[in-house]
Design a protein around this motif. Sequence first.
Motif, mmCIF file in Angstrom:
data_model
loop_
_atom_site.group_PDB
_atom_site.id
_atom_site.type_symbol
_atom_site.label_atom_id
_atom_site.label_comp_id
_atom_site.label_asym_id
_atom_site.label_seq_id
_atom_site.Cartn_x
_atom_site.Cartn_y
_atom_site.Cartn_z
ATOM 1 N N UNK A 120 0.828 -1.204 0.000
ATOM 2 C CA UNK A 120 0.000 0.000 0.000
ATOM 3 C C UNK A 120 0.865 1.256 0.000
ATOM 4 N N UNK A 121 1.893 1.265 0.823
ATOM 5 C CA UNK A 121 2.803 2.415 0.888
ATOM 6 C C UNK A 121 3.503 2.627 -0.450
ATOM 7 N N UNK A 122 3.951 1.542 -1.067
ATOM 8 C CA UNK A 122 4.634 1.639 -2.368
ATOM 9 C C UNK A 122 3.725 2.196 -3.453
ATOM 10 N N UNK A 123 2.429 1.896 -3.347
ATOM 11 C CA UNK A 123 1.465 2.354 -4.346
ATOM 12 C C UNK A 123 0.830 3.687 -3.977
ATOM 13 N N UNK A 124 1.168 4.172 -2.785
ATOM 14 C CA UNK A 124 0.615 5.437 -2.315
ATOM 15 C C UNK A 124 -0.901 5.364 -2.112
ATOM 16 N N UNK A 125 -1.365 4.232 -1.562
ATOM 17 C CA UNK A 125 -2.776 4.059 -1.206
ATOM 18 C C UNK A 125 -2.833 3.641 0.260
ATOM 19 N N UNK A 126 -3.979 3.802 0.888
ATOM 20 C CA UNK A 126 -4.107 3.378 2.287
ATOM 21 C C UNK A 126 -4.170 1.852 2.345
ATOM 22 N N UNK A 127 -3.744 1.313 3.469
ATOM 23 C CA UNK A 127 -3.674 -0.147 3.617
ATOM 24 C C UNK A 127 -5.031 -0.810 3.408
ATOM 25 N N UNK A 128 -6.102 -0.180 3.894
ATOM 26 C CA UNK A 128 -7.435 -0.778 3.735
ATOM 27 C C UNK A 128 -7.843 -0.850 2.268
ATOM 28 N N UNK A 129 -7.383 0.092 1.478
ATOM 29 C CA UNK A 129 -7.668 0.075 0.037
ATOM 30 C C UNK A 129 -7.030 -1.163 -0.596
ATOM 31 N N UNK A 130 -5.764 -1.397 -0.279
ATOM 32 C CA UNK A 130 -5.090 -2.568 -0.819
ATOM 33 C C UNK A 130 -5.741 -3.857 -0.306
ATOM 34 N N UNK A 131 -6.051 -3.900 0.981
ATOM 35 C CA UNK A 131 -6.687 -5.090 1.562
ATOM 36 C C UNK A 131 -7.999 -5.396 0.850
ATOM 37 N N UNK A 132 -8.741 -4.376 0.481
ATOM 38 C CA UNK A 132 -10.001 -4.568 -0.248
ATOM 39 C C UNK A 132 -9.775 -5.226 -1.601
ATOM 40 N N UNK A 133 -8.654 -4.949 -2.230
ATOM 41 C CA UNK A 133 -8.342 -5.600 -3.512
ATOM 42 C C UNK A 133 -8.150 -7.091 -3.302
ATOM 43 N N UNK A 134 -7.398 -7.454 -2.263
ATOM 44 C CA UNK A 134 -7.155 -8.872 -1.994
ATOM 45 C C UNK A 134 -8.426 -9.596 -1.578
ATOM 46 N N UNK A 135 -9.344 -8.884 -0.958
ATOM 47 C CA UNK A 135 -10.578 -9.497 -0.484
ATOM 48 C C UNK A 135 -11.700 -9.441 -1.517
ATOM 49 N N UNK A 136 -11.449 -8.787 -2.630
ATOM 50 C CA UNK A 136 -12.430 -8.742 -3.704
ATOM 51 C C UNK A 136 -13.538 -7.727 -3.521
ATOM 52 N N UNK A 137 -13.373 -6.812 -2.600
ATOM 53 C CA UNK A 137 -14.394 -5.783 -2.380
ATOM 54 C C UNK A 137 -14.321 -4.672 -3.423
ATOM 55 N N UNK A 138 -13.098 -4.353 -3.833
ATOM 56 C CA UNK A 138 -12.877 -3.349 -4.877
ATOM 57 C C UNK A 138 -11.750 -3.859 -5.761
ATOM 58 N N UNK A 139 -11.478 -3.136 -6.841
ATOM 59 C CA UNK A 139 -10.374 -3.538 -7.706
ATOM 60 C C UNK A 139 -9.517 -2.317 -8.035
ATOM 61 N N UNK A 140 -8.235 -2.551 -8.304
ATOM 62 C CA UNK A 140 -7.341 -1.431 -8.601
ATOM 63 C C UNK A 140 -7.639 -0.824 -9.970
#
Length: 66
Positions: free
Chosen positions: A24-44
């Motif tokens: 998340x830090x490397x992509x400049x997004x919040x950790x919950x945003x990245x976690x949502x991608x892995x959990x299938x709630x949202x997509x990048x």
Amino acid sequence: MDKLFCKNLKEIRKQCGFTQKQVATSLNVVESCYANWEQGRTEPNIDCLRKLCKLFGVSPDELING
């Protein structure tokens, strides 16, 4: 959201030795945003998808289709 993408994203991240927070830090997004991608709630968006591929050293096809 494609479950295969979520699974691949998590597996590749772990193989590369990154935590969700590090990615998340490397992509400049919040950790919950990245976690949502892995959990299938949202997509990048396409820009983040490109950054993920570069960070993990994989092609978009590998990340999306395994």
